[in-house]
Design a protein around this motif. Structure first.
Motif: not given
Length: 218
Positions: A103-130
């Motif tokens: 259970x802990x491993x599944x939650x950790x994997x789900x969270x880390x995948x979201x963090x990786x995708x979220x960081x990529x999205x934030x970088x893209x938004x920072x570029x396009x947001x202006x």
């Protein structure tokens, strides 16, 4: 000897019950971890910002989405921190040690995948947001509001315009109804025409006509 052995077993650390206050704190922490990891996942899987709130305008919701992405990243990092900090104690909530680990491993994997995708999205938004005005435009065509979303991947692909009819909803919300997808036009401008609108570029050159067809807010 048998009585002494049995007494030692009954008072061994593995058989000690978790105090009620500690158990309640573990439950609260575990629920917090679930909320911090699962709620951002559910919101992201929905596809629309804040479960399709659609408040005020697509441009405004784009700004809300950028801010929400940062909030979700903070929540996910907090969830991962609590998960690893309390990992050893969560086994008191689950009878099986291996189930607790899974259970802990599944939650950790789900969270880390979201963090990786979220960081990529934030970088893209920072570029396009202006240049948000480039991607989100609205035009008043007679009694209708036409929203134009420009999907422009830059050098990685072909740019397109998506034309939507923006229909008002109660509480300053809106609904978008797709009219047509067309090729990109630089500095797009719209002018009313019969049952639709004409598309012009920045020099006032006519490019094509878009018909509303059966699309309406009724």
């Amino acid at each position: 000897m048998l009585g002494t052995t049995q007494l030692k077993q009954n008072h061994s650390p593995s058989n000690k019950q978790v105090p009620q206050k500690t158990f309640a704190a573990l439950i609260a922490t575990f629920l917090a971890v679930l909320l911090l990891i699962i709620v951002p996942l559910v919101e992201s899987l929905h596809g629309g910002v804040l479960w399709g709130l659609n408040y005020h305008s697509p441009k405004f919701m784009s700004q809300v989405g950028d801010a929400l992405a940062l909030v979700k990243l903070i929540a996910l990092c907090a969830g991962v921190y609590l998960l690893f900090k309390q990992h050893g104690t969560f086994r008191h909530l689950v009878k099986s040690k291996w189930l607790s680990i899974v259970l802990s491993s599944v939650l950790a994997i789900v969270a880390l995948i979201q963090i990786a995708i979220g960081l990529l999205g934030v970088l893209i938004d920072a570029t396009l947001g202006t240049n948000r005005d480039y991607f989100h435009k609205e035009f008043a065509i007679e009694n209708n509001t036409i929203y134009v979303f420009t999907a422009d991947p830059g050098a990685m692909g072909t740019a397109y315009h998506y034309f939507y009819l923006k229909c008002p909803l109660p509480l300053n919300r809106y609904e978008l109804k797709l009219i047509e997808k067309t090729h990109w036009v630089r500095e797009i401008e719209l002018k009313a025409s019969d049952n639709g609108f004409d598309v012009f570029n920045q020099r006032g050159e006519f490019k094509y006509r878009v018909s509303l067809g059966e699309v309406g807010c009724g």
